[in-house]
Write an enzyme that holds these catalytic residues in place. Structure first.
Site, PDB file in Angstrom:
ATOM      1  N   GLY A 234      43.050  50.449  48.180  1.00  0.00           N
ATOM      2  CA  GLY A 234      43.537  50.475  46.791  1.00  0.00           C
ATOM      3  C   GLY A 234      43.450  49.114  45.987  1.00  0.00           C
ATOM      4  O   GLY A 234      42.447  48.533  46.108  1.00  0.00           O
ATOM      5  N   SER A 235      44.258  49.285  44.892  1.00  0.00           N
ATOM      6  CA  SER A 235      43.971  48.056  43.927  1.00  0.00           C
ATOM      7  C   SER A 235      44.240  46.647  44.316  1.00  0.00           C
ATOM      8  O   SER A 235      44.878  46.388  45.406  1.00  0.00           O
ATOM      9  CB  SER A 235      44.936  48.219  42.675  1.00  0.00           C
ATOM     10  OG  SER A 235      46.199  48.058  43.011  1.00  0.00           O
ATOM     11  N   GLU A 256      40.823  46.950  51.607  1.00  0.00           N
ATOM     12  CA  GLU A 256      39.582  47.472  50.844  1.00  0.00           C
ATOM     13  C   GLU A 256      40.101  47.455  49.535  1.00  0.00           C
ATOM     14  O   GLU A 256      40.724  48.484  49.157  1.00  0.00           O
ATOM     15  CB  GLU A 256      38.812  48.503  51.537  1.00  0.00           C
ATOM     16  CG  GLU A 256      37.384  48.590  50.959  1.00  0.00           C
ATOM     17  CD  GLU A 256      37.271  49.550  49.744  1.00  0.00           C
ATOM     18  OE1 GLU A 256      37.240  49.140  48.738  1.00  0.00           O
ATOM     19  OE2 GLU A 256      37.049  50.701  50.052  1.00  0.00           O
ATOM     20  N   GLY A 258      39.774  46.870  45.038  1.00  0.00           N
ATOM     21  CA  GLY A 258      38.886  46.892  43.807  1.00  0.00           C
ATOM     22  C   GLY A 258      37.914  45.675  43.767  1.00  0.00           C
ATOM     23  O   GLY A 258      37.989  44.835  44.231  1.00  0.00           O
ATOM     24  N   CYS A 290      35.697  52.687  43.149  1.00  0.00           N
ATOM     25  CA  CYS A 290      35.864  51.135  43.791  1.00  0.00           C
ATOM     26  C   CYS A 290      34.448  50.640  43.569  1.00  0.00           C
ATOM     27  O   CYS A 290      34.335  49.410  42.921  1.00  0.00           O
ATOM     28  CB  CYS A 290      36.427  50.755  44.709  1.00  0.00           C
ATOM     29  SG  CYS A 290      35.842  51.450  46.240  1.00  0.00           S
ATOM     30  N   GLU A 384      38.224  45.442  36.235  1.00  0.00           N
ATOM     31  CA  GLU A 384      38.052  46.679  36.982  1.00  0.00           C
ATOM     32  C   GLU A 384      38.211  47.898  35.689  1.00  0.00           C
ATOM     33  O   GLU A 384      39.580  48.069  35.499  1.00  0.00           O
ATOM     34  CB  GLU A 384      38.506  46.894  38.208  1.00  0.00           C
ATOM     35  CG  GLU A 384      37.913  48.175  38.918  1.00  0.00           C
ATOM     36  CD  GLU A 384      38.572  48.390  40.158  1.00  0.00           C
ATOM     37  OE1 GLU A 384      37.801  49.237  41.033  1.00  0.00           O
ATOM     38  OE2 GLU A 384      39.555  47.903  40.553  1.00  0.00           O
TER      39      GLU A 384
END
Length: 489
Positions: A234-235, A256, A258, A290, A384
Site C-alpha cells: 500500500g501507500s 511494499e 509507493g 505503484c 506519487e
C-alpha cells in the site's frame, strides 16, 4: 454474476466473512460500489478487532496440521486453485472490471498472473527447504526453513487479486496459515474471490481467514500475538504506521510501498517506441500502479518528438466505463483520489509546469494528462501521482538523468530506453531502484522474479521466486548426534 453456478454468487458470501465457512462479522456489514457508475455492487461482512482475534486464534490452531501435511497434497491444492481461476475466467474478470474500474485486458492479466503465482506456490513444495552444514564426525548439522506460524496479509485496491495472492499463496505453501484483510473498496477481487477459489480447491478449514475490514482490523492484525508476520502492500504513509505498530510488537514485516519511478529516454531512442513506452507506463490502469512511470525524463535531442507523439496518444485514448464499450482508461477508484490528483496537477501548473493535454475530469474519469517543463520541487515531480499523468522533465546529459532519477527517497522501478546498452547500463547501475528494465517501461512483474522497492518504497523485502522463501519462513538450526555427550559438569 447471479448465475446459480457462479463461483462468486452473492448468496454464498454476502454480509459474511470467511474462516473456512462463511460467517457473520461482528463489525456489521460494508457496502461497496462500482467506481464507473456509483452503483452498489454488494455487501460484505465488516470485521472488527474481535473478529481478527478469533481468526488469528483459529488460524494458529489450524496451522500445525497444515504445516505437517503431505507436500504432494498441498501442491495439488494450489494447482486445483489455478484451475478454478482458469475455469471461471470470464466471471472473475467481470468482477475485477466492475470493482476496480479496470479495462478487460488488465483484468485478464491479473487472472493469468494469479494463476502463475499459484503454480509457483505449488512448485515451492518440491524445492529444498534447508542446507546440510559442516559438522564434526558423529553428528549432523542442518539449517532448515520453518514457517512463521500465522501470516497477516493486508492488500490494496489497485491490483487486489495479484497483490493479495502473491503473499497468500507462498505463505500457505511454506506451511503458514493466513489471516487476510483486503481493501474495503475491492473486497471481492482481493478477498472473497481468493477464499472461494481455495474453498473449491479443498484447502482445509481455518488455514485461510478472509476479513474485509477498516483500520481497526489492520491495527488488530499488527497487534495480535498469534500473528507472527505482516505482509503489507500500500501507500508509504500507511506503511509507516503499519511498520511502527508491527515493529512495536516484534513481528516480521514485508512492506511494499509507493514509489516515484523514472522512465529515462535517451536521445538515440526511436521516438515512436519511446512514446509507446511513456504512454503505457504512465496511463495503464489510469496510472494507479505503484510501478507507474511517475517521472518521464527525456533527453533534449528527442524530447519534442516524443512529446508530440505522447500528446497524440493522450488526446485519442478513449476514457469511460470499461463495461460499456472499448475504452483505454476507466475511472479512478474514488472521488478523493480524483481531487488529490487534480490538486497536484493544478499546483504544478501554478508552479510553472505547462499543461499540454488533459488536466480535467468528469466524475471519477480523469483524462490522460501531459505536463511539460516539470522541474524538481513541483508536486508532480516529487509526489506519487496514482493517476493518468505523464510528467515530463527534459535533461541534457546522462549524468543529469542519473541525478534527476535518483532524487527520490524511494523507487520501485526504473526504465531506460536506448539502443546503446552500454549507456543504459551505466545509468541503471547508478540509480537506486528495486528493479530495472532496459528498453522497457516501468510496469513489469512476473511471479518467479523478485519484486520490491528500496528506500521508502519498502523495507527491503521481496515477493516472487526464491525470495518467497526468505519472506515467509525463518531459519532454524538443528543438530543431530548419535549419542548425547558427557559434559564435565
Amino acid at each position: 454474476m447471479t448465475d446459480a453456478n457462479a463461483l462468486l454468487r452473492p448468496a454464498v458470501w454476502q454480509d459474511r466473512i470467511f474462516n473456512g465457512d462463511w460467517i457473520a462479522a461482528h463489525g456489521g456489514v460494508h457496502t461497496f460500489t462500482e467506481p464507473a457508475t456509483g452503483e452498489q455492487l454488494g455487501r460484505v461482512g465488516l470485521a472488527n478487532a474481535g473478529d481478527v482475534a478469533r481468526a488469528a486464534s483459529q488460524a494458529r490452531t489450524a496451522q500445525p496440521a497444515w504445516g505437517a501435511s503431505d507436500y504432494k497434497e498441498r501442491a495439488a491444492i494450489f494447482r486445483r486453485a489455478a484451475a478454478v481461476i482458469a475455469g471461471h475466467h470470464d466471471e472473475l474478470a467481470t468482477w475485477i472490471v466492475r470493482e476496480t474500474g479496470a479495462i478487460r485486458p488488465k483484468a485478464d492479466l491479473e487472472l493469468r498472473e494469479a494463476g502463475a503465482h499459484l503454480q509457483e506456490a505449488a512448485a515451492m513444495l518440491t524445492q529444498p527447504k534447508g542446507q546440510l552444514l559442516a559438522s564434526a564426525a558423529g553428528q549432523m548439522s542442518i539449517a532448515r526453513r520453518m514457517p512463521h506460524g500465522v501470516v497477516g496479509v493486508i492488500s490494496p485496491f489497485n491490483f487486489p487479486l495479484i497483490l493479495s495472492i502473491r503473499s497468500i499463496a507462498p505463505a500457505l505453501a511454506t506451511g503458514n496459515a493466513v489471516v487476510h484483510k483486503p481493501d474495503l473498496q475491492t473486497p471481492i477481487s482481493g478477498g472473497v474471490l481468493i477464499a472461494r477459489v481455495f474453498e473449491a480447491a479443498g484447502l482445509p478449514k481455518g488455514v485461510l481467514q478472509v476479513l474485509p475490514g477498516a483500520a481497526e482490523a489492520g491495527q488488530a492484525m499488527c497487534s495480535h500475538p498469534d500473528i507472527a508476520m505482516i505482509a503489507f502492500t500500500g501507500s508509504t504513509a500507511v506503511g509507516r504506521s503499519i511498520g511502527e505498530l508491527a515493529g512495536r510488537n516484534l513481528k516480521k514485516m514485508s512492506l511494499e510501498l509507493g514509489g516515484k519511478n523514472s522512465l529515462i529516454v535517451l536521445d538515440d531512442a526511436d521516438p515512436d517506441i519511446a512514446a509507446a513506452n511513456v504512454a503505457w507506463g504512465a496511463y495503464l490502469h489510469q496510472g494507479q500502479i505503484c510501478m507507474a512511470a511517475g517521472r518521464i525524463l527525456l533527453q533534449r535531442g528527442i524530447a519534442d518528438a516524443v512529446i508530440e507523439r505522447v500528446l497524440a496518444k493522450a488526446r485519442s485514448l478513449p476514457v469511460g466505463d470499461p463495461m460499456g464499450g472499448q475504452v483505454a482508461l476507466g475511472p479512478l477508484i474514488n472521488a478523493r483520489q480524483v481531487q488529490r490528483l487534480h490538486a497536484i496537477v493544478e499546483d504544478s501548473v501554478a508552479a510553472g509546469a505547462t499543461l499540454l493535454a488533459g488536466g480535467s475530469y468528469e466524475r471519477q474519469f480523469y483524462r490522460p494528462t501531459v505536463l511539460a517543463n516539470v522541474r524538481p520541487g513541483m508536486r508532480c515531480f516529487e509526489e506519487e501521482l496514482f493517476g493518468p499523468v505523464a510528467s515530463v522533465t527534459v535533461f541534457d546529459t546522462d549524468q543529469e538523468a542519473i541525478a534527476l532519477a535518483s532524487a527520490t527517497t524511494g523507487c520501485l522501478a526504473l526504465g531506460v530506453i536506448s539502443p546503446s546498452l552500454a549507456r543504459a547500463m551505466f545509468i541503471a547501475d547508478r540509480v537506486p531502484a528495486g528493479h530495472v528494465h532496459i528498453n522497457d517501461q516501468t510496469v513489469l512483474a512476473e511471479a518467479h522474479a523478485p519484486f520490491g522497492g528500496c528506500g521508502t518504497s519498502g523495507n527491503g523485502g521481496r515477493h516472487g521466486g526464491t525470495s518467497d522463501w526468505d519472506e515467509f519462513t525463518q531459519w532454524q538450526w538443528m543438530t543431530v548426534k548419535t549419542e548425547a555427550p558427557r559434559y564435565p559438569f
